[in-house]
Design an enzyme around this catalytic site. Structure first.
Site, PDB file in Angstrom:
ATOM      1  N   GLU A 234      -5.774  12.262 -20.505  1.00 28.18           N
ATOM      2  CA  GLU A 234      -6.151  11.049 -20.012  1.00 28.18           C
ATOM      3  C   GLU A 234      -7.409  11.264 -19.173  1.00 28.18           C
ATOM      4  O   GLU A 234      -7.637  12.501 -18.700  1.00 28.18           O
ATOM      5  CB  GLU A 234      -4.909  10.453 -19.153  1.00 28.18           C
ATOM      6  CG  GLU A 234      -4.964  10.872 -17.633  1.00 28.18           C
ATOM      7  CD  GLU A 234      -4.924  12.408 -17.238  1.00 28.18           C
ATOM      8  OE1 GLU A 234      -5.776  12.771 -16.299  1.00 28.18           O
ATOM      9  OE2 GLU A 234      -4.371  12.981 -17.901  1.00 28.18           O
TER      10      GLU A 234
ATOM     11  N   LYS B 164     -15.265  21.415 -15.869  1.00 33.74           N
ATOM     12  CA  LYS B 164     -14.021  21.167 -16.488  1.00 33.74           C
ATOM     13  C   LYS B 164     -13.808  21.895 -17.631  1.00 33.74           C
ATOM     14  O   LYS B 164     -12.411  22.055 -17.842  1.00 33.74           O
ATOM     15  CB  LYS B 164     -14.034  19.669 -16.856  1.00 33.74           C
ATOM     16  CG  LYS B 164     -14.259  18.538 -15.746  1.00 33.74           C
ATOM     17  CD  LYS B 164     -13.137  17.673 -15.614  1.00 33.74           C
ATOM     18  CE  LYS B 164     -13.089  16.961 -14.178  1.00 33.74           C
ATOM     19  NZ  LYS B 164     -14.222  16.449 -13.688  1.00 33.74           N
TER      20      LYS B 164
ATOM     21  N   SER C 190     -20.555  21.537  -8.656  1.00 36.35           N
ATOM     22  CA  SER C 190     -19.532  21.194  -9.615  1.00 36.35           C
ATOM     23  C   SER C 190     -20.067  20.666 -11.005  1.00 36.35           C
ATOM     24  O   SER C 190     -19.413  21.032 -12.196  1.00 36.35           O
ATOM     25  CB  SER C 190     -18.469  20.512  -9.230  1.00 36.35           C
ATOM     26  OG  SER C 190     -18.872  19.206  -8.849  1.00 36.35           O
TER      27      SER C 190
HETATM   28  C1  LIG Z   1     -14.106  15.637 -12.551  1.00 44.57           C
HETATM   29  C2  LIG Z   1     -15.120  16.302 -11.422  1.00 44.57           C
HETATM   30  C3  LIG Z   1     -15.158  16.402 -10.245  1.00 44.57           C
HETATM   31  C4  LIG Z   1     -13.755  16.118  -9.541  1.00 44.57           C
HETATM   32  O1  LIG Z   1     -12.680  16.960 -10.003  1.00 44.57           O
HETATM   33  P1  LIG Z   1     -12.076  18.092  -9.250  1.00 44.57           P
HETATM   34  O2  LIG Z   1     -10.611  18.237  -9.991  1.00 44.57           O
HETATM   35  O3  LIG Z   1     -11.653  17.619  -7.882  1.00 44.57           O
HETATM   36  O4  LIG Z   1     -12.782  19.175  -9.242  1.00 44.57           O
HETATM   37  C5  LIG Z   1     -16.158  16.874  -9.335  1.00 44.57           C
HETATM   38  N1  LIG Z   1     -17.238  17.214  -9.955  1.00 44.57           N
HETATM   39  C6  LIG Z   1     -17.466  16.840 -11.112  1.00 44.57           C
HETATM   40  C7  LIG Z   1     -19.018  17.262 -11.572  1.00 44.57           C
HETATM   41  C8  LIG Z   1     -16.297  16.483 -12.015  1.00 44.57           C
HETATM   42  O5  LIG Z   1     -16.935  16.181 -13.322  1.00 44.57           O
END
Ligand SMILES: *Cc1c(COP(=O)(O)O)cnc(C)c1O
Length: 391
Positions: A112, A90, A377
């Site tokens: 948000e 993020k 992610s």
């Molecule tokens: C917020 C988040 C997601 C989902 O958000 P995307 O916009 O689909 O990437 C996925 N993995 C993690 C670790 C997150 O914090």
């Protein structure tokens, strides 16, 4: 091949656009103009590259996962966004947007958030650059996420509840849009995924595409070829777009987006928007959406808070229709199993969101082409309480 890029009407195929109150159109125009000129501005690019490197910790490595590969039956490599500052991808986006905000002369940031990773990333960059920060959260999420709320307050952000509807992310988003309409002169609204009215999906794509740009080179160098498949989880879709972007033009590489099937696709409690939704308008753009038989926005469910959203980014909707990307869904239970599997075999605790991408490999090894590149992610420390509760 063009479906990842937005067209002149602010759309990916039929999807996207601007479904917002008339009063916000000038603000979106201003944002689009600023972004267009700054993305090519050498000073801006250098500044962003600098903070991504020195503050956030880019480039993140790719790691081979030999013991997990053995379990999955395919050769797995991980793009380590869990190692980025604050523990998820993020921050790539919030750093980009906060620099944009300052260049536009806006000193007040709003955002948000549901479970909170975007709220944390936003509060973090606001603290780093000394900006006022207001974060909207559903009242129910504030109750469930007390520790996260406390963390953001220590970072100097004001956390405000949204009280309407189901008191979760959807309502916080409405509240944030209301704030923006009222304070549009002074305020920059940082959106956390490739969603919302044009130009947000495009801005977030550009800021997240650093993931795929790095990973493509790193993979080539480490493995001596390109991956057979690239897999990412899809909530709003930003980490997936971020890694897919570098591979989309090469159709020999399979791209796979994994959504949350929650308690099962037939349970009524899931977040598989692309697998089970229908196109409609939500939060300023036209895209696939989970709907009730009457056409109302359906409530989403997933064990992972970051996937628990009834909408999805418009670029993904276009990629679904053209079939350049395959979308599938795995259940809470399958994701939990993958969470334990990666933790035990690699010593890497993945976020529950990410665990959905990993679960796809354990479940469908025959549907992926080895070697596989997975977007890791985020890290799973934030999810440990949930794991302990369901164990
Ligand atoms: C917020 C988040 C997601 C989902 O958000 P995307 O916009 O689909 O990437 C996925 N993995 C993690 C670790 C997150 O914090």
């Amino acid at each position: 091949m063009q479906s990842l890029r937005v067209n002149r009407r602010g759309r990916y195929g039929d999807y996207g656009g601007r479904y917002v109150p008339e009063t916000l159109i000038p603000a979106l125009d201003e944002l689009e103009a600023a972004f267009r000129s700054l993305r090519r501005d050498r000073g801006f690019r250098r500044e962003l590259q600098g903070v991504l490197h020195d503050y956030a910790g880019r480039p993140t490595p790719i790691s081979h996962a030999p013991r997990f590969s053995e379990r999955a039956g395919v050769d797995v490599w991980l793009k380590r966004e869990d190692l980025l500052h604050t523990g998820a991808h993020k921050l790539n986006n919030t750093l980009g947007q906060v620099l944009l905000a300052m260049r536009m002369g806006k000193r007040r940031i709003i955002a948000e958030t549901g479970a909170g990773q975007h709220g944390l990333a936003t509060a973090t960059v606001a603290a780093r650059f000394g900006l006022e920060c207001v974060i909207y959260m559903g009242a129910e999420d504030i109750r469930r996420q007390a520790l996260n709320v406390y963390k953001r307050q220590r970072l100097g952000a004001q956390v405000r509840p949204g009280h309407s509807g189901t008191r979760t992310l959807k309502d916080a988003t409405n509240e944030a849009l209301r704030d923006w309409v009222t304070h549009v002169e002074s305020t920059f609204y940082i959106i956390g995924s490739v969603v919302g009215p044009h130009p947000y999906p495009e801005i977030v794509r550009v800021f997240q595409s650093v993931i795929g740009r790095e990973a493509r080179q790193q993979f080539r160098k480490a493995v001596g070829r390109h991956p057979g498949s690239v897999v990412a989880c899809v909530g709003g879709g930003s980490n997936a777009i971020g890694i897919f972007d570098a591979f989309i033009g090469d159709t020999r590489i399979d791209l796979i987006g994994v959504e949350a099937a929650g308690r099962g696709l037939n349970s009524g409690a899931h977040a598989a928007t692309l697998v089970r939704g229908r196109p409609c308008v939500l939060h300023g753009s036209y895209s696939y959406l989970l709907q009730t038989p009457e056409g109302q926005v359906a409530e989403a469910h997933s064990v992972s808070a970051g996937l628990d959203y009834p909408g999805v980014g418009p670029a993904h909707s276009a990629l679904r229709d053209t079939r350049r990307v395959t979308y599938a869904a795995v259940t809470d239970r399958e994701a939990l199993k993958a969470f334990h599997s990666l933790t035990e075999t690699e010593g890497i605790i993945p976020a529950l969101e990410t665990s959905h991408a990993l679960a796809y490999l354990l479940k469908h090894r025959t549907r992926v082409n080895s070697p596989v590149l997975v977007c890791l992610s985020g890290r799973g420390d934030k999810d440990i309480d949930i794991i302990r509760e369901v164990a």
